[in-house]
Design an enzyme around this catalytic site. Structure first.
Site, PDB file in Angstrom:
ATOM      1  N   HIS A  77     -16.958  21.662  60.128  1.00 59.16           N
ATOM      2  CA  HIS A  77     -15.882  20.979  60.561  1.00 59.16           C
ATOM      3  C   HIS A  77     -14.525  21.192  59.572  1.00 59.16           C
ATOM      4  O   HIS A  77     -13.487  20.854  59.836  1.00 59.16           O
ATOM      5  CB  HIS A  77     -16.070  19.463  60.465  1.00 59.16           C
ATOM      6  N   ASP A 125      -6.465  20.947  56.314  1.00 59.09           N
ATOM      7  CA  ASP A 125      -7.332  20.324  57.342  1.00 59.09           C
ATOM      8  C   ASP A 125      -8.026  21.238  58.112  1.00 59.09           C
ATOM      9  O   ASP A 125      -7.555  22.159  58.709  1.00 59.09           O
ATOM     10  CB  ASP A 125      -6.692  19.110  58.043  1.00 59.09           C
TER      11      ASP A 125
HETATM   12  C1  GDG Z   1     -13.246  15.973  59.931  1.00 56.19           C
HETATM   13  C2  GDG Z   1     -12.216  17.437  59.356  1.00 56.19           C
HETATM   14  C3  GDG Z   1     -11.944  17.903  61.688  1.00 56.19           C
HETATM   15  C4  GDG Z   1      -8.935   7.309  61.645  1.00 56.19           C
HETATM   16  N1  GDG Z   1      -8.710   6.185  61.324  1.00 56.19           N
HETATM   17  C5  GDG Z   1      -9.197   5.297  62.137  1.00 56.19           C
HETATM   18  C6  GDG Z   1      -9.929   6.121  62.988  1.00 56.19           C
HETATM   19  N2  GDG Z   1      -9.775   7.279  62.839  1.00 56.19           N
HETATM   20  C7  GDG Z   1     -10.368   8.372  63.554  1.00 56.19           C
HETATM   21  C8  GDG Z   1      -9.187   9.236  64.083  1.00 56.19           C
HETATM   22  C9  GDG Z   1      -9.786  10.765  64.176  1.00 56.19           C
HETATM   23  C10 GDG Z   1     -10.824  10.755  63.124  1.00 56.19           C
HETATM   24  O1  GDG Z   1     -11.089   9.246  62.788  1.00 56.19           O
HETATM   25  C11 GDG Z   1     -10.259  11.588  61.989  1.00 56.19           C
HETATM   26  O2  GDG Z   1     -10.438  12.825  62.355  1.00 56.19           O
HETATM   27  P1  GDG Z   1      -9.680  14.093  61.675  1.00 56.19           P
HETATM   28  O3  GDG Z   1      -9.843  15.264  62.556  1.00 56.19           O
HETATM   29  O4  GDG Z   1      -8.354  13.516  61.660  1.00 56.19           O
HETATM   30  O5  GDG Z   1     -10.114  14.302  60.264  1.00 56.19           O
HETATM   31  P2  GDG Z   1     -11.512  13.963  59.497  1.00 56.19           P
HETATM   32  O6  GDG Z   1     -12.235  12.691  59.271  1.00 56.19           O
HETATM   33  O7  GDG Z   1     -11.068  14.469  57.988  1.00 56.19           O
HETATM   34  O8  GDG Z   1     -12.733  15.136  60.127  1.00 56.19           O
HETATM   35  C12 GDG Z   1     -11.266  17.515  60.422  1.00 56.19           C
HETATM   36  C13 GDG Z   1     -12.831  16.834  61.997  1.00 56.19           C
HETATM   37  O9  GDG Z   1     -13.708  16.684  61.147  1.00 56.19           O
HETATM   38  C14 GDG Z   1     -13.578  17.142  63.527  1.00 56.19           C
HETATM   39  O10 GDG Z   1     -14.192  18.348  63.302  1.00 56.19           O
HETATM   40  O11 GDG Z   1     -10.779  17.650  62.669  1.00 56.19           O
HETATM   41  O12 GDG Z   1     -10.294  18.616  59.988  1.00 56.19           O
HETATM   42  O13 GDG Z   1     -11.974  17.063  57.923  1.00 56.19           O
HETATM   43  O14 GDG Z   1     -10.485  10.601  65.644  1.00 56.19           O
HETATM   44  O15 GDG Z   1      -8.612   8.686  65.191  1.00 56.19           O
HETATM   45  N3  GDG Z   1     -10.606   5.262  64.132  1.00 56.19           N
HETATM   46  C15 GDG Z   1     -10.833   4.334  63.989  1.00 56.19           C
HETATM   47  N4  GDG Z   1     -10.016   3.357  63.201  1.00 56.19           N
HETATM   48  C16 GDG Z   1      -9.510   3.776  62.013  1.00 56.19           C
HETATM   49  O16 GDG Z   1      -8.795   3.139  61.574  1.00 56.19           O
HETATM   50  N5  GDG Z   1     -11.576   3.643  65.221  1.00 56.19           N
END
Ligand code: GDG
Length: 482
Positions: free
Chosen positions: A155, A363
């Site tokens: 990821h 990222d």
């Molecule tokens: C890893 C990789 C890759 C965030 N704050 C809250 C919340 N979130 C949710 C977001 C989003 C998820 O968490 C975060 O996903 P990201 O993709 O932005 O980043 P990582 O957590 O680092 O994820 C990344 C991912 O895996 C998938 O393969 O894209 O590059 O690092 O969905 O909306 N959700 C809630 N409350 C929050 O305060 N409910």
């Protein structure tokens, strides 16, 4: 159809539609429900001593979870996974440390988890392993005689060979990764870095069909960018727009523009640089004073890892300094909220804002950027400012793409986004929704699993052919001797 076995560090037994479900959880759970299967991994609990998996069945999905001992947690999770691999794979060698004992713990936990999973396996299961905590998992399963097809999806980014080589046991890790049948990455760049390592070290070579011959094995390597369900997000954003919290934020803005950012509190997300670029906007374009606010939601994660405590302090300091410098009695430039919000509420907040500000230093993909776009009202959409170092930049052609190390460029992009005419915002939004729909979350999952199934079929055909050829040769030898 064969059962699907999903392995990830954390198992998230979410009910459909439950607001906290992230991309991995939603995508994986759908697939598990279709074919029936098992989700195996850590329960999130620290236990006195390691025990057999706790198995719970819900419909045709079985959740099999195990606890970790304090030592396992410290060495495998806090140590090698999050203090060595995570920073290095995000190009933060300055924050990375290597400790042999932690590495030994990482290998030991992978071996223990593999042995525990083996007790649950059936001969025609296919196994899909997720993320950097589990690089050697297939190797450990192979050592104990598991022959099922095993795929792996990373990821986070995969670094260029020079950076990969800074992890002392890099060669062991690469050898282990090549024990999978399919290795998937978020982007072509990540996949290329992996292939480059193999080819430059003289350990193998790739062919045009995405097959890689390395360390005496043949595996498929590919880019499978993770997606979202954009229409479901659009619907949730619209429905939640009437919520009290959304209305009260709208009222408190009193016609001011809103820039919105949401990230786990992590140094890879570029939060300090983001605040400083916003500060630069306020310095260079004073016309925006009192007319724009930045809302940064950053729920804390891994708060027992020291580097994460430091980033928190640093960020609080920056928000305080910038607010102290510019705030007026009725205007706070940065609202920094260090807590988690309900998922659908976040989507409604995205819809309310004029700019999505997503500028990680590095990222794998970044789902927030995709969610921001999907949440917009197509009649009056916000604009997206996006880092070139997020995997999502390859897939969102309508974003204003910036280098997060260039504060001036970021502040100019913010100004451009805040002043963008409606027609341009609509055109950019449409340009981004099309690829989001085309490469949604089921496409990610189905394309990975289809490659895993076909590699599995091909290798079982090859195994059968080899067996037939060997049997044929033995018969011929016997005939010749007779
Ligand atoms: C890893 C990789 C890759 C965030 N704050 C809250 C919340 N979130 C949710 C977001 C989003 C998820 O968490 C975060 O996903 P990201 O993709 O932005 O980043 P990582 O957590 O680092 O994820 C990344 C991912 O895996 C998938 O393969 O894209 O590059 O690092 O969905 O909306 N959700 C809630 N409350 C929050 O305060 N409910």
């Amino acid at each position: 159809m064969s059962r699907l076995i999903v392995v990830s560090n954390r198992v998230a037994p979410v009910q459909e539609g439950k607001p906290s479900a992230g991309g991995l959880a939603i995508g994986v759970l759908d697939a598990l429900k279709e074919t029936g299967g098992v989700w195996f991994g850590w329960s999130g609990e620290i236990v006195g001593e390691s025990a057999a998996p706790v198995v719970e069945k819900n419909g045709n999905v079985t959740y099999a979870t195990v606890g970790l001992t304090r030592r396992d947690y410290d060495q495998y999770y806090r140590g090698f996974s999050n203090a060595t691999l995570w920073p290095t794979f995000h190009y933060r060698n300055d924050l990375s440390r290597f400790d042999r004992e932690e590495y030994a713990g990482y290998m030991r936990v992978n071996a223990t988890l593999a042995a525990k999973l083996k007790t649950l396996l059936q001969p025609d299961d296919i196994i899909w392993v997720h993320d950097y905590h589990m690089l050697p998992f297939a190797q450990e399963l192979r050592k104990i005689g598991v022959t099922n097809p095993i795929g792996f999806f990373l990821h986070i980014p995969f670094p260029v060979p020079e950076v990969m080589r800074t992890v002392p046991p890099h060669e062991e890790l690469m050898t282990a990764m090549c024990q999978y049948d399919v290795v998937g990455f978020q982007t072509d760049n990540d996949k290329q870095s992996f292939v480059d390592y193999i080819e430059r070290s003289g350990r193998g070579h790739s062919s045009e069909d995405g097959m890689l011959q390395a360390f005496g094995r043949m595996l498929k390597v590919g880019a499978y960018p993770i997606g979202i369900y954009p229409d479901a997000i659009a619907k949730a954003a619209e429905q939640f727009s009437g919520r009290k919290q959304v209305k009260s934020l709208r009222d408190s803005m009193r016609g001011r523009k809103l820039i919105m950012s949401v990230d786990r509190l992590d140094y890879s997300k570029g939060l300090v640089e983001r605040f400083q670029a916003f500060e630069r906007l306020l310095l260079t374009a004073p016309g925006w004073h009192g007319r724009v606010s930045l809302v940064q939601i950053a729920p804390p994660t891994r708060s027992d890892v020291q580097t994460y405590q430091r980033i928190r302090q640093n960020l609080e300091g920056e928000a305080g300094r910038i607010n102290g410098r510019f705030a007026q009695l009725d205007w706070t430039p940065i609202q920094y909220l260090n807590r988690k919000y309900e998922r659908n509420l976040l989507m409604a907040l995205f819809r309310l804002s004029q700019v999505g500000y997503v500028t990680p230093l590095r990222d794998g993909m970044n789902l927030v950027a995709k969610e921001y776009v999907a949440s917009q009202d197509p009649a009056d959409p916000g604009a997206l400012v996006l880092s070139q170092f997020a995997g999502a930049a390859d897939q969102l052609p309508g974003a204003l793409v910036v280098n997060p190390f260039d504060l001036s460029q970021m502040s100019e992009a913010l100004e451009r986004a805040l002043s963008m005419p409606l027609a341009e915002r609509q055109a950019r939004h449409a340009d981004m929704m099309a690829p989001l729909r085309e490469n949604n979350l089921s496409v990610w999952r189905d394309s990975f699993l289809s490659d895993l199934r076909s590699v599995a079929t091909a290798s079982s055909v090859t195994a059968k052919t080899v067996k037939t050829v060997k049997q044929g040769a033995a018969t011929a030898k016997r005939a010749a001797r007779a």
